[in-house]
Design a protein around this motif. Structure first.
Motif, short mmCIF file in Angstrom:
data_model
loop_
_atom_site.label_atom_id
_atom_site.label_comp_id
_atom_site.label_asym_id
_atom_site.label_seq_id
_atom_site.Cartn_x
_atom_site.Cartn_y
_atom_site.Cartn_z
N MET A 396 -12.51 13.65 2.98
CA MET A 396 -11.52 12.77 2.36
C MET A 396 -11.84 11.30 2.61
O MET A 396 -11.57 10.43 1.76
N MET A 397 -12.42 10.99 3.76
CA MET A 397 -12.86 9.62 4.04
C MET A 397 -13.97 9.23 3.07
O MET A 397 -13.97 8.12 2.51
N LEU A 398 -14.92 10.12 2.82
CA LEU A 398 -16.00 9.83 1.88
C LEU A 398 -15.45 9.63 0.47
O LEU A 398 -15.91 8.74 -0.27
N ALA A 399 -14.47 10.44 0.08
CA ALA A 399 -13.85 10.29 -1.25
C ALA A 399 -13.12 8.95 -1.35
O ALA A 399 -13.22 8.25 -2.38
N ALA A 400 -12.39 8.57 -0.29
CA ALA A 400 -11.69 7.29 -0.28
C ALA A 400 -12.68 6.12 -0.33
O ALA A 400 -12.43 5.11 -0.99
N PHE A 401 -13.80 6.27 0.36
CA PHE A 401 -14.82 5.23 0.37
C PHE A 401 -15.42 5.04 -1.02
O PHE A 401 -15.68 3.91 -1.46
N ALA A 402 -15.62 6.15 -1.72
CA ALA A 402 -16.12 6.06 -3.10
C ALA A 402 -15.12 5.30 -3.97
O ALA A 402 -15.50 4.46 -4.80
N GLY A 403 -13.82 5.59 -3.80
CA GLY A 403 -12.80 4.86 -4.54
C GLY A 403 -12.78 3.38 -4.19
O GLY A 403 -12.55 2.52 -5.05
N TYR A 404 -13.04 3.08 -2.92
CA TYR A 404 -13.10 1.69 -2.44
C TYR A 404 -14.25 0.94 -3.11
O TYR A 404 -14.06 -0.20 -3.58
N LEU A 405 -15.42 1.57 -3.17
CA LEU A 405 -16.57 0.92 -3.81
C LEU A 405 -16.29 0.67 -5.29
O LEU A 405 -16.66 -0.39 -5.83
N LEU A 428 -7.13 1.93 1.98
CA LEU A 428 -6.17 2.49 2.93
C LEU A 428 -5.25 3.50 2.23
O LEU A 428 -4.96 4.58 2.76
N THR A 429 -4.81 3.15 1.03
CA THR A 429 -3.94 4.04 0.27
C THR A 429 -4.65 5.34 -0.09
O THR A 429 -4.09 6.43 0.03
N PHE A 430 -5.89 5.23 -0.56
CA PHE A 430 -6.67 6.42 -0.91
C PHE A 430 -6.80 7.35 0.28
O PHE A 430 -6.64 8.57 0.17
N ARG A 431 -7.11 6.78 1.45
CA ARG A 431 -7.27 7.60 2.65
C ARG A 431 -6.02 8.42 2.93
O ARG A 431 -6.09 9.63 3.16
N GLY A 432 -4.88 7.76 2.92
CA GLY A 432 -3.63 8.46 3.22
C GLY A 432 -3.28 9.50 2.19
O GLY A 432 -2.93 10.64 2.53
N ILE A 433 -3.40 9.16 0.91
CA ILE A 433 -3.02 10.09 -0.16
C ILE A 433 -3.95 11.30 -0.20
O ILE A 433 -3.49 12.44 -0.34
N PHE A 434 -5.25 11.08 -0.06
CA PHE A 434 -6.19 12.20 -0.12
C PHE A 434 -5.95 13.18 1.03
O PHE A 434 -5.99 14.40 0.85
N LEU A 435 -5.71 12.64 2.23
CA LEU A 435 -5.46 13.51 3.39
C LEU A 435 -4.13 14.26 3.22
O LEU A 435 -4.04 15.45 3.53
N ALA A 436 -3.10 13.55 2.73
CA ALA A 436 -1.80 14.20 2.52
C ALA A 436 -1.90 15.29 1.45
O ALA A 436 -1.22 16.33 1.54
#
Length: 448
Positions: A396-405, A428-436
């Motif tokens: 999920m961190m890797l997915a959020a990082f892709a969204g960040y880029l 930050l939002t992507f990280r929380g939502i993907f994990l939730a």
């Protein structure tokens, strides 16, 4: 079973999660974390009084190198907390001790490797940072002394992970106070009082880490019940070590990605000119302050979720997730409002340069908003660490990082520095939502 504080009971089996129990872990750890910026301010003030710009810059470069180096090993703290909390919830006292000795062994060995490789690490760090010769000399002096404390610094990660895993927030606060308190006193007395300069600051850090490690070791080991002492074969069992290394690997990847995200932000900010870079550096302090509060609640989530897993008690898991989420968003909202109201005054305290102040105030709302957008991310990190869902957290961190880029590619060209801060908040939002989003399926599988 009464759930006043974890220290007052054996911890095994079903338990009640209350607001008091959450705060008994979160508040002491937040106070402990807040001693870290105080230490940084003290070291900066000492170096600033040495009458040399090279001394201040050299200390800053050295501190950055150690933040990157030792911060990369934060997985030792996180993995130890999760595994200890689960063993605590099961009432597996032998496994608690075994996890402690495994983690401490890895920490000490890793620290020794860092110390042995320190000449190469210093050369690589100076190559990457490219400071002037005078600054490089100061950095080298600081690095060569401070690197001697690497085994003790990493041992403190394992020790803190153990006490947090058992919900002993006050003990965690005590250890942080010992480490940073001794460091602050000796940095002043050695650096200024005896005139040792930056070398005195480094020796102060060495002493703080060493005394903290010895104190923590005595506190932890003296509480061990000899009847539950594990055999060496249990401690270093192949499957157990393999599982620990796998957990550490996933958390380390997640940490590197997080460090990379902030490095990219700094690099893009630098490309916008020195004024934007300086303003962003000032505003990042607001994000870091919010992070200390949210980290304390993440620690509470780690312990309570891990304990619920060990006890295999779904009501405690659900309640822990709910209460830590409530407190995270509550404190995040209050923090955002306070910085919106008084952030300009805080910026004034952090810099006296009027142009930097004016630039930072433009982007203050974005920095203040990180306390809200980061609330779910920090809390979910705590839940996943306590549950030892490390591979899912990594993915999920890797997915959020892709969204960040992607956000950086879209919004920075359109909005400049506003787009940069918007992208950080989206990350930050992507990280929380993907994990939730992954949480219900993982929890159902665990408690089925």
């Amino acid at each position: 079973m009464s759930a006043t504080t974890v220290e007052e009971n054996e911890g095994a089996g079903p338990f009640a999660v209350t607001h008091r129990l959450v705060l008994s872990i979160a508040i002491p750890m937040t106070l402990g974390f807040l001693t870290t910026p105080l230490l940084g301010l003290t070291d900066t003030a000492v170096a600033g009084r040495l009458g040399s710009a090279d001394a201040l810059a050299g200390l800053a470069v050295g501190a950055i190198l150690f933040d990157l180096l030792l911060g990369s090993f934060n997985f030792l703290r996180a993995s130890t907390t999760g595994l200890i909390a689960q063993a605590f919830g099961r009432g597996a006292r032998r496994e608690e001790q075994a996890v402690f000795w495994r983690s401490l062994t890895i920490a000490l060995c890793s620290g020794l490797v860092i110390a042995v490789l320190s000449p190469l690490l210093l050369s690589a760090g100076l190559f990457l940072m490219a400071p002037s010769p005078g600054v490089a000399d100061v950095t080298s002096t600081y690095f060569i002394i401070r690197v001697l404390s690497a085994p003790m610094a990493l041992a403190n990660y394992a020790l803190l992970g153990f006490v947090l895993g058992r919900g002993q927030g006050m003990t965690g606060l005590l250890l942080q106070a010992i480490i940073n308190g001794i460091n602050i006193v000796l940095s002043i007395s050695l650096g200024l009082g005896l005139g040792w300069g930056v070398a005195g600051i480094a020796w102060g850090t060495f002493a703080g880490e060493t005394v903290g490690a010895l104190a923590g070791f005595l506190i932890v080991v003296l509480r061990f019940d000899r009847a539950h002492r594990p055999a060496r074969g249990e401690i270093f069992a192949r499957e157990r070590m393999k599982a620990l290394f796998s957990l550490n690997r996933d958390i380390m990847i997640r940490t590197f990605v997080l460090i990379g995200a902030f490095a990219i932000m700094t690099r893009i900010g630098a490309s916008m000119g020195p004024l934007a870079l300086a303003a962003n550096a000032v505003l990042m302090n607001i994000f870091l302050v919010a992070g200390y509060y949210l980290d304390g609640l993440a620690n509470a989530a780690e312990q309570l979720v891990g304990r619920a897993f060990g006890a295999h008690f779904r009501p405690a898991f659900d309640r822990a997730v709910k209460l830590t989420l409530l407190w995270s968003f509550g404190l995040g909202t209050v923090t955002t409002l306070l910085f919106l109201l008084f952030g300009a005054d805080v910026i004034g305290l952090l810099t006296t340069t009027e142009s930097v102040r004016a630039e930072a105030v433009q982007y203050l709302p974005w920095a203040a908003l990180t306390a809200i957008t980061g609330a779910l991310a920090f809390q979910m990190d705590g839940v996943y660490i306590g549950a030892t869902w490390s591979s899912a957290m990594r993915n999920m961190m890797l997915a959020a990082f892709a969204g960040y880029l992607l956000a950086l590619a879209v919004f920075v060209p359109l909005l400049g520095n506003h787009g940069l801060w918007l992208s950080l908040n989206l990350f930050l939002t992507f990280r929380g939502i993907f994990l939730a989003w992954r949480l219900p399926a993982l929890a159902s599988r665990q408690f089925s």
